[in-house]
Scaffold this active site. Structure first.
Site, PDB file in Angstrom:
ATOM      1  N   ARG A   1      15.940   5.704 -16.000  1.00  0.00           N
ATOM      2  CA  ARG A   1      16.262   5.337 -14.615  1.00  0.00           C
ATOM      3  C   ARG A   1      16.678   3.863 -14.531  1.00  0.00           C
ATOM      4  O   ARG A   1      17.567   3.499 -13.758  1.00  0.00           O
ATOM      5  CB  ARG A   1      15.087   5.634 -13.694  1.00  0.00           C
ATOM      6  CG  ARG A   1      15.398   5.427 -12.220  1.00  0.00           C
ATOM      7  CD  ARG A   1      14.285   5.968 -11.333  1.00  0.00           C
ATOM      8  NE  ARG A   1      14.406   7.395 -11.102  1.00  0.00           N
ATOM      9  CZ  ARG A   1      15.110   7.940 -10.096  1.00  0.00           C
ATOM     10  NH1 ARG A   1      15.741   7.167  -9.234  1.00  0.00           N
ATOM     11  NH2 ARG A   1      15.178   9.242  -9.960  1.00  0.00           N
TER      12      ARG A   1
ATOM     13  N   PRO B   1     -23.204 -22.625   2.139  1.00  0.00           N
ATOM     14  CA  PRO B   1     -22.933 -23.856   1.359  1.00  0.00           C
ATOM     15  C   PRO B   1     -23.861 -23.974   0.158  1.00  0.00           C
ATOM     16  O   PRO B   1     -23.425 -24.367  -0.925  1.00  0.00           O
ATOM     17  CB  PRO B   1     -23.190 -24.982   2.358  1.00  0.00           C
ATOM     18  CG  PRO B   1     -23.185 -24.351   3.707  1.00  0.00           C
ATOM     19  CD  PRO B   1     -23.520 -22.905   3.545  1.00  0.00           C
ATOM     20  N   ALA B   2     -25.128 -23.604   0.322  1.00  0.00           N
ATOM     21  CA  ALA B   2     -26.044 -23.719  -0.826  1.00  0.00           C
ATOM     22  C   ALA B   2     -25.541 -22.861  -1.973  1.00  0.00           C
ATOM     23  O   ALA B   2     -25.568 -23.279  -3.137  1.00  0.00           O
ATOM     24  CB  ALA B   2     -27.447 -23.280  -0.424  1.00  0.00           C
TER      25      ALA B   2
ATOM     26  N   ARG C   1       6.234   3.485  -8.261  1.00  0.00           N
ATOM     27  CA  ARG C   1       7.234   3.489  -7.189  1.00  0.00           C
ATOM     28  C   ARG C   1       8.555   2.820  -7.600  1.00  0.00           C
ATOM     29  O   ARG C   1       8.625   1.603  -7.788  1.00  0.00           O
ATOM     30  CB  ARG C   1       6.644   2.732  -6.005  1.00  0.00           C
ATOM     31  CG  ARG C   1       7.215   3.123  -4.667  1.00  0.00           C
ATOM     32  CD  ARG C   1       6.417   2.443  -3.598  1.00  0.00           C
ATOM     33  NE  ARG C   1       6.717   2.980  -2.283  1.00  0.00           N
ATOM     34  CZ  ARG C   1       6.022   2.683  -1.184  1.00  0.00           C
ATOM     35  NH1 ARG C   1       4.992   1.861  -1.254  1.00  0.00           N
ATOM     36  NH2 ARG C   1       6.365   3.205  -0.029  1.00  0.00           N
TER      37      ARG C   1
ATOM     38  N   GLU D   1       0.321   9.869 -11.479  1.00  0.00           N
ATOM     39  CA  GLU D   1       1.255  10.946 -11.843  1.00  0.00           C
ATOM     40  C   GLU D   1       0.830  11.571 -13.172  1.00  0.00           C
ATOM     41  O   GLU D   1       0.842  12.773 -13.338  1.00  0.00           O
ATOM     42  CB  GLU D   1       2.684  10.401 -11.921  1.00  0.00           C
ATOM     43  CG  GLU D   1       3.710  11.494 -12.183  1.00  0.00           C
ATOM     44  CD  GLU D   1       5.143  11.014 -12.049  1.00  0.00           C
ATOM     45  OE1 GLU D   1       5.387   9.965 -11.403  1.00  0.00           O
ATOM     46  OE2 GLU D   1       6.041  11.681 -12.603  1.00  0.00           O
TER      47      GLU D   1
ATOM     48  N   GLU E   1      10.469   5.515  -2.536  1.00  0.00           N
ATOM     49  CA  GLU E   1      10.673   4.443  -3.512  1.00  0.00           C
ATOM     50  C   GLU E   1      11.793   3.452  -3.168  1.00  0.00           C
ATOM     51  O   GLU E   1      11.676   2.252  -3.441  1.00  0.00           O
ATOM     52  CB  GLU E   1      10.990   5.069  -4.878  1.00  0.00           C
ATOM     53  CG  GLU E   1       9.858   5.897  -5.431  1.00  0.00           C
ATOM     54  CD  GLU E   1      10.317   6.716  -6.624  1.00  0.00           C
ATOM     55  OE1 GLU E   1       9.920   6.376  -7.735  1.00  0.00           O
ATOM     56  OE2 GLU E   1      11.083   7.673  -6.435  1.00  0.00           O
TER      57      GLU E   1
ATOM     58  N   CYS F   1      -2.409   6.141   3.540  1.00  0.00           N
ATOM     59  CA  CYS F   1      -3.368   6.907   2.727  1.00  0.00           C
ATOM     60  C   CYS F   1      -4.739   6.880   3.372  1.00  0.00           C
ATOM     61  O   CYS F   1      -5.566   7.743   3.131  1.00  0.00           O
ATOM     62  CB  CYS F   1      -3.439   6.368   1.302  1.00  0.00           C
ATOM     63  SG  CYS F   1      -4.503   4.934   1.084  1.00  0.00           S
TER      64      CYS F   1
END
Ligand SMILES: Cc1cc2nc3c(=O)[nH]c(=O)nc-3n(C[C@H](O)[C@H](O)[C@H](O)COP(=O)(O)OP(=O)(O)OC[C@H]3O[C@@H](n4cnc5c(N)ncnc54)[C@H](O)[C@@H]3O)c2cc1C
Ligand code: FES
Ligand code: FES
Length: 1399
Positions: free
Chosen positions: A939, A418-419, A971, A861, A1328, A148
């Site tokens: 699914r 560190p401080a 995905r 989506e 996917e 991307c």
């Protein structure tokens, strides 16, 4: 009991307000001695910059993007956790007499910090236009390291910064350089491969010195002998043999440094593309003028904020004397996070990181004295060198160096001090325990000349409280060397090994006399209380006791338990894990001391799981390659992505009169809304208006949701249903003021009971009324006749998308009510429809344009639609362009996640271990609205048997209604959750029966000859390739050999265990809803022969445009570069399906082909007339003159599918299956739960790939994302108010560079011709399917746990362990079953519940 916090982000809001308003003139008057200037001078990409009126509220990235208009630098998180904003800052070090280059997070460091320096952004190092690409850019692009592209500029700049300091780094140094960068797309391997081309291991010797050999090469910076020498006289030399005289250290030198030009000419990408040589002398020079420039104090600001930059300690002290409550800012890694995420409002800021006295260091009086504001990176290097050379006395420096490796990312360490760590006094600081246990002290000073010394062990007095008084600063820290007889070591455990905040951190020290009696002990822990704490009881117990005795060990355990009596519901959760870690760390330390004393010790317990240097193979030979299709072309936009020229929605230039929209989010999970008062918001400067439900044309316009029926509210109406729901939108010209105004909206509520988890929903029967059931055969009878019947529950948690570009859009109103929407969406058509719906404008007047997305993964989506609709409403109401981008924190709060599932199942098997029947109910957490839950649950149900034949089955999917943000596509879309149930069944059955899980798998693969069907009655055809894939993968990975090696390893190791697993996948391709299985394309051939392709899919990194262009080029017989895809637009291709379901190449590819076919048919006579050699320019021109239509609209709908629920013999649900197999090995440190994936071998059936490299990129990226899902990524909600806790990279960990499997091999199924496929070019969808294979790592860890539990006497090994994902480090540690975890276990008291909830 003390307040105990685990604090990546307990969102506390502190009274951080310093109310006094200052001005430049008042401060100048109060500090007459300091000669302030009010402009900033620095160089930007080689050019001088004078910023006359710096914006005091701007941090560096604001200046880069908004004032310098360089959009290549990206904003991913705004909290220093992702690296997208990385830039390089070069400065001249007057002590070392050389230029140093630092990668920095521009989202953290203030603009004032670049004063007098050279700021380099991705645009400065190379551009595509004038062919000046930097080799880092070119190699990342050509090695497929950018998908991307949103993370890419940051990654390029990290590599660039490394190379500017060391042009031939080692692979180890390269891996470390990336530890502050994340990428959600690539799975890292191609980036690593590209970066390794610069590694010393890949270079020939430079030959400049006699005896030059790779690792000792002067270009490598440090030969062993050199290191010793350098440290001995404390000179940190430059990396070239010429030291400070090296041409690369000289400003504006023309350079005679080594060029590896001739060496590198021979270097090619895996695709045979040649690479530019790297010639460091051609890199941007350091501006000479900056070398000699006198540092000047700076002062600027306005009514909101002031900045002062003193140049000496004296000036700093004077400023603090006059303004004792001014905010000191060092690396800003704490301060900026407070400002950005916790709404701290520091009016007067003093930048103190460029004061030489506060950055110096020396070794003196038996210890290291450092300036308090030295960078952690510099301190890390000093400590590494000291530890190497000082032997016993250097132990503390070794402890520091070791801890820094896992302390934040490189960019943070380059800035932080560190401080800063000490004053922040975070209870989980990694540094502070070492400073306390090591007996360090610090020096504070005030203007009045007061100097005080504090022992660190006394300095922390409460939660984020120290003894530092106003007007004082820390100037020095003294770190004494380790005394003879003393032993010190530091430990840290976090969720992710690299760049993560600790769960528990510790530094343990004991001092022994010659008889090994403990003279002193200091056991310091972080993460166990509200501050860094010692363990008084354990320390007292240890004193005067003989160290090397079992009773001492056991007694210390007991006293540590007394020191840290955590309750089960402790803030931060993980009570048992945290307690166990305190003991495990001590156990490791005990053995470390024994080892140092040269006494018998358990070597295993000391082992640190190392991430190594990942290597991998891609078998890149594609037997189906044709002229263009099948070749491994890099992503067509990759070169623009690496240079920062690729434009994302948020990069579109500000529009005239633009408004920034910020949503007002509700802060209850479930309540009745009694009143809303937003008048105060309108009072805020630059606020122009407010939007809410009253601005809608009707109540119906407030409802939206997935086609065809929308039930979700744009604006909360009478009730709030989840923490983060939108009640209104503030619009202002200044984003900061808009945010401020949004916080002023007051809402009164009446609380209602909230349901957060699936378990709560089941208890309260909180469901959406839309169950679906598949039934096949007689499962009840099958159970009755089965040899074995088992029942259990599997559970999988949520997963955050963590796309790099957050949700957002720009909407521009135009003439006649038209609306132009530039959105980061996977779904242009719904974006268009709902913008029309909410505004009452017809869809024909709304145009949605999508150039590219910085990642989507399903999260855009549908969830993007609500933001673009609200922005459209604002644009219409105010008749002005409206820009609306969510912050990372808001995005994660509201955008929903992968659906968590709880799956109750019952399985039957016959005597030959074949499945006989399955009865399962899959409960999904839908969140407060259905969104896409119907499809996700469907699914999951379809995939719940994975690749196995089950003759009788009943599967039911139930969407649970909860008070969380609406969960959505991610995905795999429910597939991974369903297949996880199948694989947990396999593993559970195997563990119960004491057989190899692969035996169960093999017995239950489909038998094609028997005409078997899936649980949803789809005939399994010769597309089924799982057994072949598995056989090929096992052979290539040497599965049996791995098994033997692992058994051998486990026999010889007690605390470190290895595991092996194999998992197949069978993922159905097609949208679950039939009407979505359509694609469209529009192709224009222009008279010059160039081809413009538009299609319905969006480009989000998956290379869809590249594949579509390849198809069009080959079909039309033009070169690939003759085809252009500009964007996805509803004006070109209307009524598109979302880019999802791994089907976009199939659908749009066929539509592109259809358009090409039409054009070819029309052009056929002209081609015949002009002859075979005619160019497309010639053909097109002739066609135009002959009045042939050179535009074609292609269309495709997937044939032969259309599953209908409840129908006895439904049509197929899927057109084919993308299948695969993964084999993984892991190594687990069972004392901490830490692990690494040693090997992953992933083989996929991808048909005949259109672009194999792009497909392999999808496989690697999906696998690593899946590995995150199953092991690392854990979304948590706060029990007390239902708010999502894991918001941002600080609290939510995605895999990083070092999580990549150490051996990562990808291959495709061989010896098949795929002639049965009717898809475009016989390819298969790939986006996917590989994700699920990430669970192989989980099962390998479970396999290692099996060995560990047997080691500790648990005969059944992993049998009976919960079937749960993610298998996080805390769960792993809790499952080991050793006595230490027994001691650490915290049992809940009556009614006591965990601090967090998993939804
Ligand atoms: C992404 C990210 C990851 C991180 N990871 C880790 C980690 O792994 N482990 C860990 O321990 N911490 C981590 N931190 C916390 C942070 O980096 C450290 O606390 C760091 O040391 C702070 O230093 P700084 O210079 O940036 O402090 P700043 O933010 O500049 O300042 C912090 C505080 O110190 C004060 N201060 C600064 N200098 C002085 C001085 N000389 N005298 C008096 N007061 C002073 C400031 O006024 C302020 O109150 C992380 C932070 C981020 C943003
Ligand atoms: S945007 Fe700066 S680190 Fe993420
Ligand atoms: S390419 Fe790295 S986040 Fe997308």
């Amino acid at each position: 009991m003390p307040l105990v916090v685990y604090e990546p982000l307990i969102f506390y809001t502190f009274p951080y307000y310093s109310c006094t308003t200052h001005s430049v003139s008042s401060i100048s008057t109060a500090l007459p001695e300091i000669p302030f200037k009010s402009t900033l001078h620095f160089y930007l990409n080689g050019k001088p910059k004078i910023v006359k009126k710096p914006d005091p509220e701007a941090i560096l990235i604001d200046y880069i993007r908004n004032s310098a208009h360089l959009a290549g630098t990206k904003l991913g998180c705004a909290e220093g956790g992702c690296g997208a904003c990385t830039v390089t800052v070069a400065e001249f070090d007057h002590d070392l007499k050389r230029v140093t280059y630092k990668a920095l997070n521009s989202c953290i460091v203030p603009l004032i910090s670049v004063e007098g320096k050279h700021l380099i952004t991705v645009e400065g190092i190379g551009q595509l236009e004038n062919d000046s690409l930097h080799p880092t850019q070119e190699r990342i692009a050509k090695f497929h390291g950018s998908q991307c592209g949103f993370c890419t500029p940051g990654i390029v700049m990290s590599l660039y910064s490394l190379l500017r300091n060391n042009s031939t780094p080692s692979k180890e140094q390269i891996s470390e350089a990336f530890d502050g960068n994340l990428c959600r797309c690539t799975g890292y391997m191609p980036i690593i491969d590209a970066a390794y081309t610069f590694a010393i291991e890949n270079q020939p010797e430079c030959g400049s010195q006699p005896g030059c050999a790779k690792v000792n090469c002067c270009r490598n910076g440090k030969s062993a002998a050199e290191v010793v020498k350098q440290v001995a006289d404390f000179k940190l030399e430059a990396v070239c043999a010429k030291g400070v005289d090296c041409c690369r250290n000289k400003p504006e030198s023309n350079g005679t440094a080594h060029s590896n030009e001739t060496d590198m000419n021979a270097l090619f990408t895996p695709n045979g593309l040649p690479l530019k040589p790297y010639a460091p002398q051609l890199d941007l020079p350091f501006p000479k003028v900056l070398q000699s420039r006198e540092a000047t104090p700076v002062l600027y600001g306005n009514g909101h904020k002031m900045w002062i930059k003193p140049t000496t300690k004296q000036q700093l002290l004077e400023i603090l004397y006059v303004y004792p409550h001014a905010k000191l800012v060092g690396g800003a890694s704490e301060v900026q996070v407070e400002v950005k995420l916790k709404n701290a409002d520091y009016k007067l800021n003093v930048y103190c990181n460029d004061i030489a006295e506060l950055k110096s260091w020396k070794f003196t009086n038996g210890g290291l004295e450092i300036g308090a504001n030295i960078s952690l990176s510099d301190l890390e290097m000093i400590c590494e060198n000291l530890a190497h050379t000082m032997g016993h006395a250097g132990q503390i420096y070794g402890a520091l160096a070791q801890q820094f490796k896992f302390f934040a990312g490189r960019q943070i360490r380059n800035a932080a001090t560190p401080a800063g760590a000490i004053v922040t006094a975070s209870p989980i600081s990694d540094l502070n325990p070492i400073l306390v246990a090591g007996g360090c002290h610090l020096i504070v000073e005030s203007f009045a000349g007061n100097v005080k010394t504090f022992a660190l062990r006394d300095f922390f007095v409460g939660y984020r409280k120290t003894l530092l008084e106003p007007g004082y600063i820390i100037t020095k820290i003294f770190i004494p060397q380790t005394a003879p007889g003393a032993f010190i070591h530091a430990y840290k455990q976090s969720k992710r090994k690299d760049d993560d905040i600790a769960i528990v951190t510790a530094c343990l020290q004991v001092e022994l006399d010659d008889a090994r009696i403990v003279k002193d002990a200091c056991l310091v822990y972080g993460g166990m209380a509200a501050l860094t704490v010692e363990s008084p009881k354990a320390q007292a117990f240890l004193r005067d006791r003989k160290f090397d005795e079992k009773a001492t060990l056991e007694g210390t355990f007991h006293h540590l338990e007394l020191d840290f009596p955590l309750g089960f519901g402790v803030p931060g959760g993980m009570a048992s894990y945290r307690k166990t870690l305190t003991l495990s760390f001590f156990y490791k330390f005990f053995n470390y001391v024994l080892q140092s004393l040269e006494m018998p010790f358990e070597a295993d317990s000391l082992a640190e799981v190392t991430r190594g240097k990942p290597e991998g193979k891609r078998d890149i030979v594609n037997p189906f390659e044709t002229e263009i299709v099948g070749k491994s072309n890099p992503h067509l936009a990759a070169l623009r992505q690496v240079t920062g020229e690729a434009v994302y929605a948020s990069d579109i230039s500000p529009q005239f009169n633009e408004l920034c929209a910020i949503p007002v989010l509700l802060t209850k999970a479930h309540a009745k809304i009694l009143s809303v008062d937003w008048l105060a918001a309108l009072e805020v400067d630059t606020v122009e208006g407010y939007l809410d439900i009253n601005d809608l044309p009707s109540k119906l316009a407030n409802l939206w949701g997935v086609n065809p029926a929308g039930m979700e509210e744009f604006f909360a109406d009478t009730h709030v249903y989840y923490y983060g729901q939108t009640i209104g939108v503030v619009l202002a010209t200044d984003p900061e003021r808009a945010r401020e105004a949004a916080r002023l909206v007051k809402v009164e509520y009446e609380d209602l009971t909230a349901v957060i988890s699936i378990e709560d929903a089941i208890d309260q029967s909180s469901y959406f009324a839309d169950n679906r059931v598949t039934e096949k055969g007689d499962w009840e009878a099958a159970f009755a006749g089965s040899k074995h019947v088992f029942e259990n529950t599997s559970r999988i948690g949520a997963q955050e998308h963590f796309y790099f570009e957050t949700q957002g859009c720009l909407v521009i109103p135009e003439e006649d009510g038209e609306l132009k929407v530039y959105a980061s969406t996977q779904n242009p058509t719904e974006t268009q429809e709902y913008a029309a719906h909410i505004t009452g404008v017809p869809s024909s007047k709304v145009v949605v344009r999508v150039k590219r997305l910085g990642g989507g993964f399903g999260g855009k989506e549908t969830r993007s639609v609500c933001w673009s609709s609200l922005a459209a409403l604002g644009a219409k109401k105010f008749k002005r362009p409206v820009r609306m981008f969510l912050s990372r924190s808001d995005d994660m709060l509201v955008a929903g996640q992968r659906h968590p599932f709880l799956m109750k199942w019952k399985i039957g098997l016959d005597e030959s271990l074949r499945f006989t029947g399955l009865d399962a109910t899959l409960y999904a957490n839908a969140g407060w609205s259905m969104d896409l839950t119907r499809g996700v649950v469907d699914r999951a149900v379809f995939h719940a048997a994975n690749a196995y034949h089950i003759p009788n089955a009943r599967l039911e999917g139930i969407p649970c209604k909860t008070n969380t943000a609406s969960n959505t596509a991610f995905r795999g879309f429910g597939g991974p959750q369903g297949m996880f149930m199948a694989e947990t069944i396999v593993v559970d059955v195997a563990e119960r029966l004491g057989v190899d899980p692969d035996l169960i798998r093999e017995r239950n693969y489909y038998d094609l000859a028997a005409g078997q069907t899936t649980t949803y009655k789809q005939l399994v055809s010769d597309d089924y390739s799982v057994p072949d894939i598995v056989a090929q993968n096992k052979e290539e990975a040497n599965f049996d050999g791995l098994r033997n090696e692992i058994s051998e390893f486990n026999r010889n190791h007690k605390w470190v265990k290895r595991g092996l697993a194999h998992v197949p996948t069978m993922f159905g391709i097609a949208f679950g809803v039939t009407f979505l299985n359509q694609g469209g394309a529009l192709i224009h051939i222009h008279q010059d022969g160039s081809v413009l392709v538009s299609h319905g899919g969006t480009e989000m990194g998956q290379g869809l445009h590249t594949k579509m262009a390849m198809i069009a080029a080959e079909e039309l017989n033009v070169p690939l570069l003759g085809v252009f895809i500009s964007e996805t637009s509803t004006q070109s291709v209307a009524n598109t399906s979302a880019t999802a379901a791994s089907a976009s190449s199939d659908l749009n590819g066929m539509a592109v082909k259809d358009a090409c076919d039409q054009l070819n048919e029309r052009l056929r006579p002209i081609r015949e007339k002009l002859g075979p050699g005619a160019s497309m320019a010639n053909i097109a021109k002739t066609a135009y003159l002959e009045r042939v239509n050179l535009s074609a609209n292609g269309f495709y709908k997937t044939p032969d599918i259309g599953y209908e629920w409840g129908v006895p013999n439904p049509k197929p649900a899927f057109s084919y299956y993308t299948q695969g197999s993964a084999i993984c090995t892991v190594e687990v440190d069972t004392l901490t739960g830490d692990w690494t994936c040693l090997e992953a071998h992933v083989k996929m059936d991808i048909g005949r790939p259109i672009n194999q490299a792009i497909d392999y990129g999808q496989i690697e990226g999906a696998f690593v994302q899946g590995m995150g899902l199953f092991t690392l990524e854990q979304s948590l909600w706060l029990r007390h108010n239902g708010a999502l806790f894991t918001r941002g990279p600080g609290a939510y960990k995605i895999p990083g560079f070092r999580d990549v499997p150490q051996v990562f091999n990808i291959s495709m199924l061989k010896n098949r011709d795929f002639k049965h496929l009717k898809t475009i070019r016989r390819s298969k969808g790939i986006g996917e399917p590989p994700l699920f294979l990430g669970c192989c790592v989980l099962f390998a860890i479970r396999n290692a746990l099996d060995a560990a539990r047997r080691e500790h006497g648990i005969a059944g090994g992993s049998r009976g362990l919960p079937l749960i994902s993610p298998l996080t480090t805390d769960r792993i540690r809790g499952f080991v079953g050793d006595t230490i975890s027994g001691y650490g276990e915290v049992v809940p008291k009556d009614g006591e519940r965990d601090f967090f909830v998993e939804a």
